[in-house]
Design a protein around this motif. Structure first.
Motif, short mmCIF file in Angstrom:
data_model
loop_
_atom_site.label_atom_id
_atom_site.label_comp_id
_atom_site.label_asym_id
_atom_site.label_seq_id
_atom_site.Cartn_x
_atom_site.Cartn_y
_atom_site.Cartn_z
N GLY A 72 0.80 -1.22 0.00
CA GLY A 72 0.00 0.00 0.00
C GLY A 72 0.83 1.27 0.00
N ARG A 73 2.05 1.18 -0.49
CA ARG A 73 2.94 2.35 -0.52
C ARG A 73 2.82 3.07 -1.85
NH1 ARG A 73 7.25 2.90 3.02
NH2 ARG A 73 7.16 4.95 2.08
N ASP A 74 1.74 3.83 -2.02
CA ASP A 74 1.47 4.50 -3.29
C ASP A 74 2.54 5.52 -3.66
OD1 ASP A 74 -0.83 3.01 -3.55
OD2 ASP A 74 -2.09 4.52 -2.58
N ASP A 75 3.16 6.15 -2.64
CA ASP A 75 4.22 7.12 -2.92
C ASP A 75 5.41 6.45 -3.61
OD1 ASP A 75 4.53 5.69 -0.49
OD2 ASP A 75 6.01 7.14 0.24
N LEU A 76 5.76 5.26 -3.16
CA LEU A 76 6.88 4.54 -3.76
C LEU A 76 6.49 3.86 -5.08
CD1 LEU A 76 8.46 3.02 -0.54
CD2 LEU A 76 9.29 4.96 -1.87
N VAL A 77 5.23 3.48 -5.21
CA VAL A 77 4.76 2.86 -6.45
C VAL A 77 4.95 3.83 -7.60
CG1 VAL A 77 2.68 2.11 -7.69
CG2 VAL A 77 3.12 1.26 -5.38
N GLU A 78 4.56 5.07 -7.40
CA GLU A 78 4.68 6.08 -8.45
C GLU A 78 6.15 6.30 -8.83
OE1 GLU A 78 3.55 10.70 -8.64
OE2 GLU A 78 1.96 9.41 -7.85
N LYS A 79 7.02 6.35 -7.84
CA LYS A 79 8.45 6.56 -8.09
C LYS A 79 9.04 5.40 -8.90
CE LYS A 79 12.77 7.30 -5.53
NZ LYS A 79 13.60 6.22 -5.99
N ILE A 80 8.71 4.17 -8.51
CA ILE A 80 9.24 3.00 -9.20
C ILE A 80 8.68 2.90 -10.62
CG2 ILE A 80 9.30 0.47 -9.19
CD1 ILE A 80 11.20 1.68 -7.18
#
Length: 148
Positions: A72-80
């Motif tokens: 549920g880490r949407d901030d990191l999903v976008e970065k990756i």
């Protein structure tokens, strides 16, 4: 133009554009290439070795993407996802589903595969043909469909 030359050229452009994300990804790829050349004791790597490094970078990011999505880490999903799109710029053009199916069918006939027991032979023959132009899990799925 070699991959390293293209990376250097794009790195200069990213610096001019103040594109920190692209610059960071290019530096990571260059570091991977440099580490591999040191490990192999070579000054320059072959195109296949460069492709293997890029494939490894893509796989690492896809694995991270899955982990971050499940956490549920949407901030990191976008970065990756951004990093993944940057790395994919340097990969060869990917095969379409139809092209992949055709290559799989040809390879199955070449190695005389008849059942799922022959999957190892088929996969090793295909991987040398497609070299970075298709994802391994995608290839596996197509091979399984064809070897019913």
């Amino acid at each position: 133009m070699s991959l390293l030359d293209k990376l250097n050229q794009d790195m200069k452009q990213a610096m001019k554009n103040r594109d920190k994300e692209t610059l960071g990804v290019i530096r990571m790829i260059k570091a991977s290439i440099q580490n591999e050349s040191i490990k192999l004791g070579k000054d320059t790597l072959s195109e296949d070795e460069d492709l293997a490094i890029l494939s490894r970078e893509v796989k690492q990011r896809k694995d991270s993407l899955q982990e971050f999505k499940s956490a549920g880490r949407d901030d990191l999903v976008e970065k990756i996802e951004t990093e993944l799109s940057i790395v994919k710029r340097y990969m060869p053009e990917q095969l379409t589903e139809e092209e992949l199916v055709r290559i799989v069918q040809e390879t199955i006939q070449e190695v005389n595969a008849t059942s799922k027991k022959d999957m190892g032979k088929v996969m090793s023959a295909i991987m040398s043909k497609v070299k970075g132009r298709a994802d391994g899990s995608q290839i596996k799925d197509v091979v399984l469909q064809q070897l019913k």
